[in-house]
Design a protein around this motif. Structure first.
Motif, short mmCIF file in Angstrom:
data_model
loop_
_atom_site.label_atom_id
_atom_site.label_comp_id
_atom_site.label_asym_id
_atom_site.label_seq_id
_atom_site.Cartn_x
_atom_site.Cartn_y
_atom_site.Cartn_z
N GLU A 150 0.86 -1.29 -0.08
CA GLU A 150 0.00 -0.08 -0.13
C GLU A 150 0.93 1.33 0.13
N ALA A 151 1.90 1.15 0.79
CA ALA A 151 2.84 2.45 1.00
C ALA A 151 3.82 2.69 -0.33
N PHE A 152 3.90 1.44 -0.82
CA PHE A 152 4.89 1.53 -2.22
C PHE A 152 3.98 2.09 -3.48
N MET A 153 2.72 1.57 -3.55
CA MET A 153 1.85 2.07 -4.46
C MET A 153 1.64 3.44 -4.40
N HIS A 154 1.31 3.97 -3.21
CA HIS A 154 1.03 5.50 -2.66
C HIS A 154 2.26 6.29 -3.14
N ALA A 155 3.38 5.87 -2.89
CA ALA A 155 4.65 6.65 -3.18
C ALA A 155 4.82 6.81 -4.58
N CYS A 156 4.66 5.49 -5.49
CA CYS A 156 5.00 5.35 -6.74
C CYS A 156 3.84 6.18 -7.63
N ASN A 157 2.58 6.28 -7.29
CA ASN A 157 1.85 7.10 -8.11
C ASN A 157 1.81 8.55 -7.86
N ALA A 158 2.21 8.90 -6.58
CA ALA A 158 2.33 10.38 -6.08
C ALA A 158 3.46 10.89 -6.87
N TYR A 159 4.75 10.23 -7.03
CA TYR A 159 5.75 10.67 -7.85
C TYR A 159 5.26 10.84 -9.26
N TYR A 160 4.58 9.78 -9.86
CA TYR A 160 4.54 9.55 -11.20
C TYR A 160 3.44 11.05 -11.75
N TYR A 161 2.34 10.91 -11.02
CA TYR A 161 1.55 11.85 -11.58
C TYR A 161 2.04 13.21 -11.31
N ALA A 162 2.77 13.56 -10.30
CA ALA A 162 3.67 14.89 -10.11
C ALA A 162 4.54 15.27 -11.07
N THR A 163 4.78 14.20 -11.95
CA THR A 163 6.03 14.36 -12.91
C THR A 163 5.94 14.34 -14.24
N ARG A 164 4.47 14.19 -14.76
CA ARG A 164 4.22 13.94 -16.22
C ARG A 164 2.85 14.07 -16.53
N ASP A 165 2.57 14.13 -17.82
CA ASP A 165 1.24 13.97 -18.46
C ASP A 165 1.19 12.57 -18.80
N PRO A 166 0.49 11.59 -18.19
CA PRO A 166 0.80 10.15 -18.40
C PRO A 166 -0.05 9.86 -19.82
N LEU A 167 -0.96 10.71 -20.34
CA LEU A 167 -1.87 10.39 -21.27
C LEU A 167 -1.35 10.33 -22.63
N GLY A 168 -2.15 9.43 -23.52
CA GLY A 168 -1.78 9.69 -25.13
C GLY A 168 -0.70 9.03 -25.45
N THR A 169 -0.49 9.03 -27.02
CA THR A 169 0.37 8.11 -27.66
C THR A 169 1.88 8.43 -27.02
N ARG A 170 2.00 9.50 -26.54
CA ARG A 170 3.26 9.99 -25.95
C ARG A 170 3.49 9.31 -24.47
N GLY A 171 2.42 9.23 -23.96
CA GLY A 171 2.35 8.74 -22.55
C GLY A 171 2.39 7.31 -22.17
N ASP A 172 1.70 6.96 -21.13
CA ASP A 172 1.92 5.42 -21.08
C ASP A 172 0.33 4.78 -21.29
N PHE A 173 -0.68 5.76 -21.20
CA PHE A 173 -2.14 4.83 -21.34
C PHE A 173 -2.98 5.90 -21.80
N THR A 174 -4.12 5.39 -22.48
CA THR A 174 -4.92 6.24 -23.06
C THR A 174 -6.32 6.00 -22.32
N THR A 175 -7.13 6.86 -21.90
CA THR A 175 -8.63 6.66 -21.29
C THR A 175 -9.61 7.03 -22.44
N ALA A 176 -10.77 6.56 -21.99
CA ALA A 176 -11.93 6.62 -22.82
C ALA A 176 -12.09 8.05 -23.42
N PRO A 177 -12.07 8.98 -22.39
CA PRO A 177 -12.36 10.61 -22.97
C PRO A 177 -11.46 10.84 -24.08
#
Length: 325
Positions: free
Chosen positions: A21-48
């Protein structure tokens, strides 16, 4: 070794293994604070991001719910984890056409994504968490929000942890895994309590399972491909399947009403995605193939159409949103 991995290894060597739980929290907090993860240049694409139809149908669903609740004037639009603001922009366009132009409140911690949201939804107000949201009737959207909240993993009743290993990180135990997510339960209970106090409805759209069951669903995505969960901490998106039975229980225990669970395919078809696709294709013939492909992707059996589920939570004084009655 990533900067976060170095920090986590130092912490583990100093204080001992950390929980999943602590590992996942730390990873996602860092991940989302440092990039735009969406789209072809990112890591995944959401329905919108796949099609405007997704957000438009959500807007139509919320507009109908608001109308059935006798159109309270002080209603607000809230989105949890709104990505680039694409869904909000599409939904709000439909809401305005239905006569509702609500104040917009976005729950988002990433400064990078807040910048994108500011361009897509001018005039929005941001919140770090649910606690500072106004006390007004609420139209809430949470699309792929709960899956990113941290999960706890238990093996034979003992909490699974992440420890330092030669050259990287490792889990301290394996076996039949039971996942729990206190963070999800707290978020859902908070939404439910606010809906009861203020009125409104919340649409929960995410991938997951209908019934609680053992299983390891923690996964990592990087560059639109699955990757080892412990690889490159902070540089890939960590999610876990949503236990919708637990979500519904948290809402009901808080006193809210909960609709039945349906697949994204069933819900979008009931809301009229086929008719919307036809209208869009007629208005933009040069995009007809693209529009048809997007509709198929959003509703594909065995793909997004079945993997993603939709559940609504609502005040006892408000009706069930369309497609979920």
């Amino acid at each position: 070794m990533t900067p976060l991995e170095r920090a986590l290894r130092d912490q583990i060597l100093s204080e001992g293994p950390i929980t999943v739980e602590a590992f996942m929290h730390a990873c996602n907090a860092y991940y989302y604070a440092t990039r735009d993860p969406l789209g072809t240049r990112g890591d995944f694409t959401t329905a919108p991001e796949i099609s405007q139809m997704f957000g438009e149908l959500i807007g139509a669903c919320l507009a109908a719910c608001w109308a059935a609740a006798e159109k309270p004037e002080d209603v607000i639009y809230i989105e949890l984890g709104p990505g680039r603001g694409t869904l909000a922009a599409d939904a709000l366009r439909v809401l305005r056409s239905a006569g509702l132009d609500p104040p917009v409140h976005l729950v988002e911690t990433s400064p990078i994504l807040r910048g994108a949201q500011a361009e897509a939804v001018p005039g929005a107000t941001w919140h770090d968490d649910l606690s500072t949201l106004p006390n007004s009737p609420m139209l809430v959207v949470a699309n792929e929000f709960l899956d990113a909240l941290p999960v706890r993993q238990l093996v034979d009743g003992i909490e699974r942890k992440v420890t330092a290993a030669a050259g990287g990180l490792a889990f301290d135990r394996d076996g039949t895994i039971v996942e729990q997510s206190p963070a999800r339960g707290e978020a859902v209970a908070e939404i439910a309590k606010r809906l009861i106090s203020n009125g409104g409805a919340a649409l929960i759209i995410d991938y997951g399972h209908e019934r609680s069951a053992p299983g390891d669903t923690l996964q990592a995505v990087r560059g639109h491909r699955y990757a080892p969960v412990l690889d490159k901490p902070g540089e890939q998106d960590l999610t876990a399947h949503v236990d919708f039975e637990a979500v519904a229980k948290a809402a009901v225990d808080a006193g809210a009403k909960v609709t039945r669970l349906v697949t994204q395919r069933q819900w979008l078809e009931r809301l009229g995605i086929s008719a919307r696709a036809e209208a869009l294709a007629a208005a933009h013939p040069h995009r007809a193939e693209e529009i048809g492909a997007a509709r198929t992707r959003l509703t594909a059996p065995g793909g997004m159409g079945d993997l993603f589920k939709v559940l609504a939570i609502h005040s006892p004084d408000w009706p069930s949103p369309a497609g979920l009655e």
